[in-house]
Design a protein around this motif. Structure first.
Motif, PDB file in Angstrom:
ATOM      1  N   ILE A 452       0.830  -1.197   0.000  1.00  0.00           N
ATOM      2  CA  ILE A 452       0.000   0.000   0.000  1.00  0.00           C
ATOM      3  C   ILE A 452       0.873   1.258   0.000  1.00  0.00           C
ATOM      4  O   ILE A 452       1.941   1.284   0.586  1.00  0.00           O
ATOM      5  CB  ILE A 452      -0.921  -0.021   1.252  1.00  0.00           C
ATOM      6  CG1 ILE A 452      -2.031   0.989   1.127  1.00  0.00           C
ATOM      7  CG2 ILE A 452      -0.134   0.202   2.524  1.00  0.00           C
ATOM      8  CD1 ILE A 452      -3.120   0.521   0.201  1.00  0.00           C
ATOM      9  N   HIS A 510       0.152  10.598   9.796  1.00  0.00           N
ATOM     10  CA  HIS A 510      -0.143   9.193   9.553  1.00  0.00           C
ATOM     11  C   HIS A 510       1.118   8.469   9.096  1.00  0.00           C
ATOM     12  O   HIS A 510       1.932   9.029   8.371  1.00  0.00           O
ATOM     13  CB  HIS A 510      -1.206   9.105   8.446  1.00  0.00           C
ATOM     14  CG  HIS A 510      -1.816   7.731   8.306  1.00  0.00           C
ATOM     15  ND1 HIS A 510      -1.200   6.717   7.634  1.00  0.00           N
ATOM     16  CD2 HIS A 510      -2.978   7.222   8.766  1.00  0.00           C
ATOM     17  CE1 HIS A 510      -1.966   5.639   7.675  1.00  0.00           C
ATOM     18  NE2 HIS A 510      -3.050   5.917   8.353  1.00  0.00           N
ATOM     19  N   PHE A 592      -4.584  12.552   3.982  1.00  0.00           N
ATOM     20  CA  PHE A 592      -4.156  11.184   3.788  1.00  0.00           C
ATOM     21  C   PHE A 592      -4.243  10.945   2.288  1.00  0.00           C
ATOM     22  O   PHE A 592      -5.303  11.108   1.686  1.00  0.00           O
ATOM     23  CB  PHE A 592      -5.160  10.305   4.562  1.00  0.00           C
ATOM     24  CG  PHE A 592      -4.928   8.842   4.487  1.00  0.00           C
ATOM     25  CD1 PHE A 592      -3.914   8.275   5.241  1.00  0.00           C
ATOM     26  CD2 PHE A 592      -5.710   8.033   3.698  1.00  0.00           C
ATOM     27  CE1 PHE A 592      -3.710   6.900   5.199  1.00  0.00           C
ATOM     28  CE2 PHE A 592      -5.505   6.671   3.656  1.00  0.00           C
ATOM     29  CZ  PHE A 592      -4.506   6.095   4.407  1.00  0.00           C
ATOM     30  N   LYS A 594      -3.684   8.321  -0.754  1.00  0.00           N
ATOM     31  CA  LYS A 594      -3.521   6.894  -1.012  1.00  0.00           C
ATOM     32  C   LYS A 594      -3.401   6.705  -2.514  1.00  0.00           C
ATOM     33  O   LYS A 594      -4.288   7.106  -3.260  1.00  0.00           O
ATOM     34  CB  LYS A 594      -4.738   6.139  -0.480  1.00  0.00           C
ATOM     35  CG  LYS A 594      -4.656   4.636  -0.625  1.00  0.00           C
ATOM     36  CD  LYS A 594      -5.951   3.993  -0.149  1.00  0.00           C
ATOM     37  CE  LYS A 594      -6.071   2.591  -0.732  1.00  0.00           C
ATOM     38  NZ  LYS A 594      -7.420   2.054  -0.581  1.00  0.00           N
TER      39      LYS A 594
ATOM     40  N   GLN B 460      -4.038   8.532  16.630  1.00  0.00           N
ATOM     41  CA  GLN B 460      -3.300   7.680  15.697  1.00  0.00           C
ATOM     42  C   GLN B 460      -3.285   6.263  16.258  1.00  0.00           C
ATOM     43  O   GLN B 460      -2.753   6.022  17.331  1.00  0.00           O
ATOM     44  CB  GLN B 460      -1.866   8.219  15.538  1.00  0.00           C
ATOM     45  CG  GLN B 460      -1.039   7.468  14.529  1.00  0.00           C
ATOM     46  CD  GLN B 460       0.379   8.026  14.306  1.00  0.00           C
ATOM     47  OE1 GLN B 460       1.071   7.592  13.408  1.00  0.00           O
ATOM     48  NE2 GLN B 460       0.816   8.979  15.092  1.00  0.00           N
ATOM     49  N   TYR B 581      -4.026  -0.848   7.958  1.00  0.00           N
ATOM     50  CA  TYR B 581      -2.913  -0.089   7.389  1.00  0.00           C
ATOM     51  C   TYR B 581      -2.604  -0.576   5.985  1.00  0.00           C
ATOM     52  O   TYR B 581      -2.508   0.222   5.045  1.00  0.00           O
ATOM     53  CB  TYR B 581      -1.658  -0.189   8.275  1.00  0.00           C
ATOM     54  CG  TYR B 581      -0.502   0.560   7.655  1.00  0.00           C
ATOM     55  CD1 TYR B 581      -0.418   1.934   7.806  1.00  0.00           C
ATOM     56  CD2 TYR B 581       0.444  -0.085   6.862  1.00  0.00           C
ATOM     57  CE1 TYR B 581       0.599   2.655   7.191  1.00  0.00           C
ATOM     58  CE2 TYR B 581       1.463   0.622   6.244  1.00  0.00           C
ATOM     59  CZ  TYR B 581       1.539   1.991   6.412  1.00  0.00           C
ATOM     60  OH  TYR B 581       2.534   2.699   5.801  1.00  0.00           O
ATOM     61  N   THR B 583      -4.378  -2.160   3.987  1.00  0.00           N
ATOM     62  CA  THR B 583      -5.479  -2.036   3.024  1.00  0.00           C
ATOM     63  C   THR B 583      -5.685  -0.575   2.658  1.00  0.00           C
ATOM     64  O   THR B 583      -6.342  -0.256   1.678  1.00  0.00           O
ATOM     65  CB  THR B 583      -6.769  -2.638   3.640  1.00  0.00           C
ATOM     66  OG1 THR B 583      -6.473  -3.950   4.101  1.00  0.00           O
ATOM     67  CG2 THR B 583      -7.889  -2.728   2.617  1.00  0.00           C
ATOM     68  N   GLY B 584      -5.111   0.303   3.448  1.00  0.00           N
ATOM     69  CA  GLY B 584      -5.188   1.718   3.105  1.00  0.00           C
ATOM     70  C   GLY B 584      -6.316   2.471   3.771  1.00  0.00           C
ATOM     71  O   GLY B 584      -6.757   3.504   3.273  1.00  0.00           O
ATOM     72  N   PHE B 585      -6.789   1.972   4.913  1.00  0.00           N
ATOM     73  CA  PHE B 585      -7.753   2.760   5.697  1.00  0.00           C
ATOM     74  C   PHE B 585      -6.965   3.687   6.613  1.00  0.00           C
ATOM     75  O   PHE B 585      -6.056   3.231   7.304  1.00  0.00           O
ATOM     76  CB  PHE B 585      -8.655   1.846   6.542  1.00  0.00           C
ATOM     77  CG  PHE B 585      -9.622   1.035   5.734  1.00  0.00           C
ATOM     78  CD1 PHE B 585     -10.635   1.646   5.000  1.00  0.00           C
ATOM     79  CD2 PHE B 585      -9.533  -0.357   5.700  1.00  0.00           C
ATOM     80  CE1 PHE B 585     -11.532   0.898   4.253  1.00  0.00           C
ATOM     81  CE2 PHE B 585     -10.430  -1.111   4.953  1.00  0.00           C
ATOM     82  CZ  PHE B 585     -11.430  -0.487   4.228  1.00  0.00           C
ATOM     83  N   PRO B 586      -7.299   4.956   6.644  1.00  0.00           N
ATOM     84  CA  PRO B 586      -6.521   5.874   7.488  1.00  0.00           C
ATOM     85  C   PRO B 586      -6.612   5.490   8.966  1.00  0.00           C
ATOM     86  O   PRO B 586      -7.701   5.246   9.482  1.00  0.00           O
ATOM     87  CB  PRO B 586      -7.187   7.234   7.263  1.00  0.00           C
ATOM     88  CG  PRO B 586      -8.074   7.079   6.088  1.00  0.00           C
ATOM     89  CD  PRO B 586      -8.391   5.632   5.940  1.00  0.00           C
ATOM     90  N   LEU B 587      -5.472   5.460   9.617  1.00  0.00           N
ATOM     91  CA  LEU B 587      -5.435   5.113  11.040  1.00  0.00           C
ATOM     92  C   LEU B 587      -5.137   6.321  11.909  1.00  0.00           C
ATOM     93  O   LEU B 587      -4.908   6.197  13.094  1.00  0.00           O
ATOM     94  CB  LEU B 587      -4.389   4.017  11.281  1.00  0.00           C
ATOM     95  CG  LEU B 587      -4.777   2.660  10.697  1.00  0.00           C
ATOM     96  CD1 LEU B 587      -3.692   1.632  10.979  1.00  0.00           C
ATOM     97  CD2 LEU B 587      -6.099   2.189  11.296  1.00  0.00           C
ATOM     98  N   MET B 588      -5.088   7.474  11.258  1.00  0.00           N
ATOM     99  CA  MET B 588      -4.872   8.683  12.046  1.00  0.00           C
ATOM    100  C   MET B 588      -5.891   9.720  11.613  1.00  0.00           C
ATOM    101  O   MET B 588      -6.219   9.820  10.438  1.00  0.00           O
ATOM    102  CB  MET B 588      -3.463   9.215  11.831  1.00  0.00           C
ATOM    103  CG  MET B 588      -3.168  10.464  12.661  1.00  0.00           C
ATOM    104  SD  MET B 588      -1.419  10.919  12.622  1.00  0.00           S
ATOM    105  CE  MET B 588      -1.447  12.331  13.738  1.00  0.00           C
ATOM    106  N   ASN B 589      -6.358  10.463  12.580  1.00  0.00           N
ATOM    107  CA  ASN B 589      -7.288  11.532  12.250  1.00  0.00           C
ATOM    108  C   ASN B 589      -7.016  12.746  13.131  1.00  0.00           C
ATOM    109  O   ASN B 589      -6.662  12.606  14.296  1.00  0.00           O
ATOM    110  CB  ASN B 589      -8.733  11.064  12.440  1.00  0.00           C
ATOM    111  CG  ASN B 589      -9.708  12.131  12.005  1.00  0.00           C
ATOM    112  OD1 ASN B 589     -10.140  12.962  12.788  1.00  0.00           O
ATOM    113  ND2 ASN B 589     -10.039  12.149  10.718  1.00  0.00           N
TER     114      ASN B 589
END
Lengths: 757, 757
Positions: A452, A510, A592, A594, B460, B581, B583-589
């Protein structure tokens, strides 16, 4: 995102961190100093392979200033390195030594000298084993297994069409084997870290590094603490070129373990010798290359076997294998391809990322073969390339199709034009041989098949109209901070002096993965573009309220919000910022980005891998002194399609730097081993190009618009390495009539061959 | 957001930063140490007013270790302080001295001792002026103007209904004047900062502070650099209570100017005397209070004039004036109100924020009057309060209506019950007087009329299932980091040991304004709630893919993602994080919480001001020794409606701490001046409550659900100050039969009055 009226992007802005660099204010990891700072120095094996029987540290403690010795058992966590599976490397070797230079303990002293003296006083009893030093030894039937899994690190295939049929039906088949040597990154600054246990029960590590997030993960794993307890800040980094990815995780983990154990800051700065023997180098390779073509020059098939000598540990070999696999057939339309790419373990210094990442090796083979085919066909080598070159809409080696931003033919045409104009010295002296070589190449932008590709960026507009940009990708000298600043300045309509780019800090963006794969400008730039865009949206909303109009009647430009149709109607942006803050419009955004995900058949490596490719064609004219073998580069032109160029001066710098690395790989640099021990681990004996070896590179950009990058950008960090190396090899062949099949082609090699003639 | 099955919120979780605090690992600003660290020590005026004629620094340089002296002319920027208009304060006085303790230059030394000796060697020629030391002197017709604008800092009005009519038609009118003294914050740790010029051409300042964003702005303005160049990190802060807002901007600016000038780190730690004379204290006040009522106890009108002595500079007086204005009529249904609230300049130490922020002063007046009214009406004082108490749906003083979360009557009822059960000692000794006092109060939560209320937070999630939380509000000992951790843990379904809260760092979150107004849990908590919610959303999406189900079938709990209907079907959250992570889902906001905006008529201060109010009723029973005047608190009950309580133990701590501050204000603490010079600037002569003065507070929470806070929270930091102070005054009146109209009511005051009897 269309490129009308750009004011910042496309301009040779001054390097944003230039001032502190040239004035010496910039703090590199080794410049840090704290009261009670301890220094770490590792004990390293002098043998390439052996079993550790005993480590006697008692004498080390007798050295004044030695305060501690860290052994593998003192690592609270997994004693584990490796930024991707199989995670086969220890921070400190515990039972077995797998390469000469491997660390087995760390001595801590109140000074570097004390630590070093302590390290000398450690007595290690290591039972020697016969080292495995070549690909053939590693692949021999009854070879000793360097790792439990065997001596093959990883092997991947790419299959497109039916190469067997293509070769059966070919008019011409050419076949040969090429080799390349290891190459040392040779950054000006060696690897260095400084770990500080924070008062808040966390650990902060300043590192000269390429991938702070990799370091963070490893420190947590080796300390056995939650990742959230670890903060890594990239200090100024004096070059990396891929080399400060794995190595920094090693010394970062060690320094952190030592710092937490002692409750004091710990610094580890590698000496040059350690930097060469103890951290990654470029994979040596052996590439068997077969090419099938019709009489008219149409290439119908390729069969390629790539063997990469990865040294003692996997490190990034699995990814280098993929990159070599994907790029080995070159930037051509070839319907039938079969490639096997394999990395091998040997008892040598472990190999990892190095600018180009497997592509220079395969491009050397591929482009040498192109010239040989042209010779066989009696075709002009540029014409042959042009005939087979990828165009928009064509299927490349992985059957990925790009409808836009495929500028290869334009790069070839540009070189054709230049070559036509360029005359080798007309009055050639007898003593010299002259020749011109060409090479076309492409290189995937983004992580692609390596997983990714995500980047985080933050943009914070201040009430005085300045802006602070954060990003998860590192500045390694390539100028990415300047590029990010230009993108943010463009979006926000502010001048460059109002932009500050912060040091990368794992706490604040991130996880952006490693700064690799020429992806900063494209994927990182997009993250900055998006974050700045969100802040811009707040500013436009506020300005619309202030102007009592619609947002789309307003533009942000030159530190003002102004009406589209009346440039005299303007409000200073700092006033808009103040008003926006007090009205409650968010002035900070964390975005973010991607990249479109790689989507391919993993069995045959067919499908969509990269978000874009950089395309390039190089031309190199040289003069060889027949008496001494000395090579002088008379002309080097690097024509690249890197999409929109954000900063022409920085672009030029990247092309020149990468070309010189390619030239070093092709002509000068060679890690030399004796019994598995590197015998030239210093910059006197290892010939890295110096300023005197600078080649007269000319940089030409063929701008296309890449829809996956902000403002149409792609990337340029790595591609010229391959172009320069391969065009050099072809120039030598052109000048001497001899096809050299192994890089580097040194002055001595040339001289020896000429004498044979 | 409804409170079903909460696992973290509502639990007395251990203080997340407790371990490093009790083990001494936590680093306070003064603990920082760097090579070449310089120490700053200011020269301060010993006169309350005067014109600066000459500053001779030549002798200072003869002191060994003195390296520099910073004068006003050496400040590159505006030499400006003041966190809101009129920005009337210099960092260093240049022409005029306006209070005794004001700084006019800073001496830098290689040690504190050197700097201090240097400061003593500076010869200042200051021409004395007669200082203006009281409200009356300041308001006298021909008074000298302390500032060009005059001696009135700011004056505001609140008008609701027709008070003249109410007073004309009243059955009963009561009228009186009340006074309160200055109060010193007396934090354990004095003000301290450490400024470090960064290698990246930025300046980093570690500060013991309440509002890092205020400091950032001031440093930029005084250095004359873009705000983006300045980074402020809150170090551990040993108490603030409002006091480290203005003062930290002063020493932060000075340290930054000195550090940039010298290119070295500079620390300034105030000595206790400096902390008392040279930084803000609580506003002294004089409040004229008129109350109109019917015979049945219905209060029909109030007319109040508030005069706040703000000392030499405006600082936060404009906001304190508003807060006092809005709260002065108390938590009652009163149709006709007229209030004027005015802050005055005098030549005394400048006043600023202090826990309660104007409310304790007016509550003392208001609740004293309530008791006097009850006495006059021969009503039970609690019954009188209950009769007039605000309920859901009622208009408060600014005509704001809350349909929910108005728990005042419940707090009164609770006290009525407790009072019924509680018996003062039955065998009363002749030597002692016994009495019980009550006070009801309310306090607006959020910035309200003080401007926009926004907070930034980041969450995060790491690949090991831990999480890092950032927020723009400061931990000052109140436990907000623990509360934020609980909210994040609740949302993400992870345990507290997986949560790390970072030090506040202005680089990494949106400007969150100051940490004031009891707004952390409500507005800050909402920012954390939102940011964690976004990350949760990524985790649910990933878990849904892993479970091959819909997101709403999944809950995150106990570090697992599990199926709602089958708690045995679960996946460790760390595995979900890794998968998310890759798969590309944001883990920080990074989230932004904005409190509903204050929306009111600024002329009459009518409209919606705060997002919520905390309501409370206190009861205090005391015993007075007639021979010595000694007061012993026998019982103190603080009943508050603070919405949902996130951490009962921390809540209790807040109530006890604030109550003791109120008790100090009411009974012990008094800044004493002679000729405008504070004569008790130390903790020997200034009687701040110690552990021996601790009162036996009992904390009771009446939980309501506040829709503007996450999980229904409100805030509790400030309200008990007012309740404790006012109930103490009423207890003294109840015990002695004497109405004391000035705080503090010291042992000596009581004794004198009893002797008079």
């Amino acid at each position: 995102m269309k490129n009308k009226e750009l004011t910042q992007v496309g301009r040779s802005a001054l390097k944003i961190d230039g001032r502190e660099l040239v004035t010496g204010k910039a703090k590199f990891s080794g410049d840090f100093n704290f009261p009670n700072l301890l220094h770490g120095y590792a004990c390293r094996s002098k043998l390439a392979a052996g079993y550790i029987k005993d480590i006697d540290i008692s004498q080390a403690f007798k050295i004044p200033g030695v305060v501690d010795v860290i052994l593998p058992k003192d690592i609270p966590g997994g004693n584990i390195l490796g930024i991707l599976p199989p995670y086969d490397q220890p921070v400190l070797a515990e039972k077995e030594i797998r390469y000469a230079g491997e660390s087995f303990c760390l001595v801590l002293g109140t000074s570097v000298e004390a630590a070093k003296a302590g390290a000398r006083a450690v007595k290690a009893t290591i039972e020697p084993i016969v080292p495995i030093l070549t690909i053939d030894e590693a692949l021999a039937k009854d070879a000793r297994k360097i790792h439990a899994s065997g001596n093959i690190t990883v092997s991947k295939k790419l299959i497109k069409g039916d190469s067997t049929k293509a070769f059966n039906e070919a008019d011409i088949i050419l076949e040969d084997t090429f080799e390349t040597s290891n190459q040392e990154h040779a950054y000006m600054e060696t690897e260095a870290v400084c770990a500080i246990p924070s008062g808040d029960d966390r650990i902060t590590v300043y590192a000269s590094c390429q991938s702070p997030f990799h370091i963070r993960g490893h420190i947590a794993a080796n300390l056995n603490v939650p990742v959230a307890k670890v903060k890594v800040i990239q200090a100024y980094t004096g070059g990396s070129f891929g080399g400060k990815d794995d190595a920094a995780t090693e010394i970062g983990s060690l320094a952190a373990v030592a710092a937490v154990r002692q409750g004091k800051p710990v610094m580890i700065c590698l000496e040059r010798e350690e930097s060469i023997v103890g951290s990654t180098i470029r994979h040596a390779s052996r590439i068997h290359y077969r090419i099938a073509a019709k009489k008219d020059g149409t290439i119908t098939g390729k069969e390629i076997k790539i063997l990469l000598d990865g040294g003692a540990y996997a490190a990034e070999s699995p990814f280098v294998v993929m990159k070599a696999l994907i790029h080995s057939a070159g930037p051509y339309i070839i319907d039938n391809i079969k490639v096997e790419s394999t990395a091998i373990y040997t008892n040598k210094t472990y190999c990892g990322a190095f600018r180009g990442f497997g592509v220079p090796q395969v491009t050397f083979a591929s482009e040498s073969m192109m010239d040989e085919l042209a010779k066989k066909l009696k075709m002009d080598p540029l014409e042959l390339r042009r005939k087979n070159a990828l165009k928009p809409g064509d299927l490349n080696a992985t059957s990925q199709v790009f409808q836009e931003s495929v500028g290869l033919i334009e790069t070839i045409d540009k070189v054709i034009d230049l070559n036509r104009l360029y005359k080798l010295p007309s009055e050639r002296e007898e003593r010299y041989l002259y020749g011109t070589g060409f090479a076309s190449m492409y290189q995937g932008i983004s992580n692609g098949a390596e997983g990714i590709d995500v980047v985080g960026a933050s943009v914070q507009a201040m009430q005085d109209g300045s802006a602070l940009i954060g990003i998860g990708l590192t500045e390694l000298g390539q100028g990415s901070r300047t590029v990010f600043a230009q993108i943010a300045a463009e979006v926000l309509g502010i001048s460059m002096d109002k932009i500050t780019i912060k040091q990368v800090d794992t706490d604040s963006v991130h996880d952006s993965g490693p700064t690799v794969a020429s992806r900063s400008t494209t994927v990182g730039g997009m993250a900055v573009y998006k974050a700045a865009g969100e802040v811009k949206s707040s500013l436009l909303k506020m300005a619309a309220l202030m102007f009592k109009t619609e947002e789309n009647n307003i533009i942000l430009k030159n530190n003002f919000a102004q009406l589209v149709f009346d440039e005299n109607a303007k409000i200073p942006l700092r006033e808009v910022c103040v008003a926006a803050y007090w009205t409650g419009f968010p002035l900070m955004n964390l975005s973010f980005s991607k990249a479109p995900e790689a989507n391919y058949d993993q069995e045959n490596t067919q499908g969509n891998i990269y978000v874009a490719y950089n395309y390039g064609t190089h031309m190199m004219s040289i003069r060889i002194d027949k008496l001494t073998g000395e090579v002088k580069v008379l002309k080097h032109v690097a024509v690249h399609d890197a999409g929109k160029v954000v900063n022409p001066k920085a672009f030029e710098g990247q092309v020149e730097g990468a070309s010189l690395t390619g030239f070093g790989l092709a002509h000068l640099e060679k890690i030399q081993y004796r019994d598995g021990v590197i015998i030239n681990p210093n910059l006197a004996d290892y010939a890295v190009p110096t300023i005197n070896d600078r080649i007269p590179s000319e940089t030409i950009s063929i701008e296309t618009y890449n829809p996956t990058g902000p403002y149409g950008v792609k990337g340029i960090g790595e591609p010229p390495v391959s172009g320069a190396a391969a065009s050099f090899a072809n120039a030598v062949a052109n000048a001497t009539g001899i096809r050299f099949k192994k890089l580097p082609i040194t002055r001595q090699d040339i001289l020896k061959s000429l004498i044979k003639i």
